[in-house]
Write an enzyme that holds these catalytic residues in place. Sequence first.
Site, PDB file in Angstrom:
ATOM      1  N   GLY A  69      -8.530 -45.288  25.927  1.00 38.62           N
ATOM      2  CA  GLY A  69      -8.436 -46.522  25.586  1.00 38.62           C
ATOM      3  C   GLY A  69      -7.228 -46.933  24.549  1.00 38.62           C
ATOM      4  O   GLY A  69      -6.582 -47.917  24.685  1.00 38.62           O
ATOM      5  N   SER A  70      -6.917 -46.064  23.676  1.00 35.03           N
ATOM      6  CA  SER A  70      -6.072 -46.200  22.489  1.00 35.03           C
ATOM      7  C   SER A  70      -4.440 -46.350  23.488  1.00 35.03           C
ATOM      8  O   SER A  70      -3.914 -47.150  23.161  1.00 35.03           O
ATOM      9  CB  SER A  70      -5.670 -45.188  21.494  1.00 35.03           C
ATOM     10  OG  SER A  70      -7.050 -44.841  20.906  1.00 35.03           O
ATOM     11  N   ASN A 150     -16.527 -53.028  18.955  1.00 34.65           N
ATOM     12  CA  ASN A 150     -17.224 -51.723  18.827  1.00 34.65           C
ATOM     13  C   ASN A 150     -18.294 -51.651  17.702  1.00 34.65           C
ATOM     14  O   ASN A 150     -18.973 -50.635  17.582  1.00 34.65           O
ATOM     15  CB  ASN A 150     -16.054 -50.624  18.898  1.00 34.65           C
ATOM     16  CG  ASN A 150     -14.946 -51.027  17.938  1.00 34.65           C
ATOM     17  OD1 ASN A 150     -14.359 -52.151  17.838  1.00 34.65           O
ATOM     18  ND2 ASN A 150     -14.830 -49.937  16.763  1.00 34.65           N
ATOM     19  N   GLN A 178     -15.629 -51.237  25.243  1.00 35.45           N
ATOM     20  CA  GLN A 178     -17.014 -51.294  24.784  1.00 35.45           C
ATOM     21  C   GLN A 178     -17.926 -52.232  26.083  1.00 35.45           C
ATOM     22  O   GLN A 178     -18.918 -51.921  26.087  1.00 35.45           O
ATOM     23  CB  GLN A 178     -17.383 -51.980  23.388  1.00 35.45           C
ATOM     24  CG  GLN A 178     -16.819 -50.926  22.458  1.00 35.45           C
ATOM     25  CD  GLN A 178     -17.728 -49.872  22.038  1.00 35.45           C
ATOM     26  OE1 GLN A 178     -18.908 -49.665  22.319  1.00 35.45           O
ATOM     27  NE2 GLN A 178     -16.924 -48.906  21.600  1.00 35.45           N
ATOM     28  N   SER A 198     -12.019 -46.931  28.712  1.00 29.62           N
ATOM     29  CA  SER A 198     -11.969 -45.405  28.261  1.00 29.62           C
ATOM     30  C   SER A 198     -13.051 -44.578  28.906  1.00 29.62           C
ATOM     31  O   SER A 198     -14.386 -45.398  28.694  1.00 29.62           O
ATOM     32  CB  SER A 198     -11.998 -45.267  26.769  1.00 29.62           C
ATOM     33  OG  SER A 198     -12.112 -44.038  26.330  1.00 29.62           O
ATOM     34  N   THR A 236       1.936 -35.111  35.046  1.00 31.31           N
ATOM     35  CA  THR A 236       1.035 -34.645  36.079  1.00 31.31           C
ATOM     36  C   THR A 236      -0.343 -35.236  35.622  1.00 31.31           C
ATOM     37  O   THR A 236      -0.783 -35.075  34.532  1.00 31.31           O
ATOM     38  CB  THR A 236       1.113 -33.253  36.323  1.00 31.31           C
ATOM     39  OG1 THR A 236       2.487 -32.792  36.400  1.00 31.31           O
ATOM     40  CG2 THR A 236       0.316 -32.829  37.317  1.00 31.31           C
ATOM     41  N   CYS A 323     -13.495 -43.925  13.337  1.00 31.92           N
ATOM     42  CA  CYS A 323     -12.422 -43.764  12.881  1.00 31.92           C
ATOM     43  C   CYS A 323     -12.271 -44.223  11.279  1.00 31.92           C
ATOM     44  O   CYS A 323     -11.532 -43.750  10.582  1.00 31.92           O
ATOM     45  CB  CYS A 323     -11.222 -44.838  13.528  1.00 31.92           C
ATOM     46  SG  CYS A 323     -11.615 -44.970  15.153  1.00 31.92           S
TER      47      CYS A 323
HETATM   48  C1  LIG Z   1     -13.219 -46.283  21.729  1.00 33.76           C
HETATM   49  C2  LIG Z   1     -12.364 -47.424  21.551  1.00 33.76           C
HETATM   50  C3  LIG Z   1     -11.110 -47.480  21.913  1.00 33.76           C
HETATM   51  C4  LIG Z   1     -10.205 -46.124  21.941  1.00 33.76           C
HETATM   52  O1  LIG Z   1     -10.577 -45.447  23.160  1.00 33.76           O
HETATM   53  P1  LIG Z   1     -10.087 -44.025  23.171  1.00 33.76           P
HETATM   54  O2  LIG Z   1     -10.426 -43.613  24.804  1.00 33.76           O
HETATM   55  O3  LIG Z   1     -10.847 -43.121  22.228  1.00 33.76           O
HETATM   56  O4  LIG Z   1      -8.691 -43.727  22.787  1.00 33.76           O
HETATM   57  C5  LIG Z   1     -10.192 -48.593  21.882  1.00 33.76           C
HETATM   58  N1  LIG Z   1     -10.939 -49.824  21.615  1.00 33.76           N
HETATM   59  C6  LIG Z   1     -12.281 -49.891  21.518  1.00 33.76           C
HETATM   60  C7  LIG Z   1     -13.127 -51.068  21.222  1.00 33.76           C
HETATM   61  C8  LIG Z   1     -13.005 -48.798  21.425  1.00 33.76           C
HETATM   62  O5  LIG Z   1     -14.374 -48.799  21.238  1.00 33.76           O
END
Ligand SMILES: *Cc1c(COP(=O)(O)O)cnc(C)c1O
Length: 394
Positions: A69-70, A150, A178, A198, A236, A323
């Site tokens: 997600g990041s 989140n 989420q 994610s 890859t 975090c």
């Molecule tokens: C967990 C989360 C992310 C980050 O996703 P990762 O796969 O852990 O990098 C970004 N946005 C929200 C809203 C999240 O809950």
Amino acid sequence: MIYADNAATTKMSEAAIEMMVKAARESWGNPSSLYAHGQKAKEALEKAREDVASVIGASPREIYFTSGGSEADNQAILSAAAAGRKKGKMHIVSTAFEHHAVLHTLEKLGREGFEITLLDVHEDGLVVPSEAEAAIREDTCLVTVMYANNEIGTIQPIREIGEICRKKGVLFHVDAVQAVGHIPVRVEEDCIDMLSASAHKFHGPKGVGFLYARKGVRLTNLVEGGAQERGKRAGTENLPGILSMAVALKESAARMDEAAAHLVPVRDRLIQGLSEIPHSALNGDPVRRLPGNVNFCFEGIEGEALLLLLDDRGISASSGSACTSGSLDPSHVLLAIGRVHDVAHGSLRLSIGEEITEEEAAYIVRSVKEVVAYLRGFSPVWRDLTAGKRAFIL
Ligand SMILES: *Cc1c(COP(=O)(O)O)cnc(C)c1O
């Protein structure tokens, strides 16, 4: 042991684990290779892309696999910013309670000359579409608003905001990490141009996710190298991760209604039970929230202490996002919805999963009630509050 921190990460499903092993065993070829081993891997990769695309109503060509997600958030925002800069459009609209993957990217752009408007998320944890509309200017290149928060689980009026962006011709990115796999998300109906997701938030593996970018949206690369992912994300492919994610997503999407039907009544019973604690408050709208999210503030206690004592009782919960826990700053989300520092410190997030039982929910309520009372028993802040030396806020 009760796991109530699914917003931080979820347990992989058995099918997702099996697919990971199967992919490692059978689809280990490099998808870029032309011989049979590579082509077999390539076929599996493209099948996964179709599966992922169909869950959100996208075309497979609009899906770019990422490390999570990041990365997807970073790429979406930086792509829109790069396109904006070329046209002299250096204004971005977002909200004060986005994930740090969004907020820190916006802060970086702010240092590079972009102007960022953060919309108010109000006491109920919701953005008001007309305020988003009012914030959009001639030089706005992007609106980015999360689908569901989140920490407090509130579900934003994404479709309304999407329609406004489409009408105004502004790119719309949605951090749906989420939401995907938990509530229905359809990129066409919601007028979404870019979307992040994610795998580890929907019972898939960690370190893999995807970015949806509508046909015609120009992406810039974060990772330069080979021509993987239509030249937009070199390296890859993480085939076991991607194939496992596709399985987890299909499974979550298929079970979504059933899961919500179980979770919502349990969630509401938790909310009801915890509301009985004096000087407590639910964070975020009681109805427009994720099926598994409960988030409370309790006056006169420290969230960290509450978590440790709940852990002693076999309950894994959180006081904010993974975090920020570990740092003593109160959650930016709770501050954004107007909680003052002292109150924001005493927060608890329970993000329950489908396996939770009624008995476990009752045990959680009982435990939180006892632990809050215990902690208040030797809290100097609580003593001052009850002695009238300090005014109650909740
Ligand atoms: C967990 C989360 C992310 C980050 O996703 P990762 O796969 O852990 O990098 C970004 N946005 C929200 C809203 C999240 O809950």
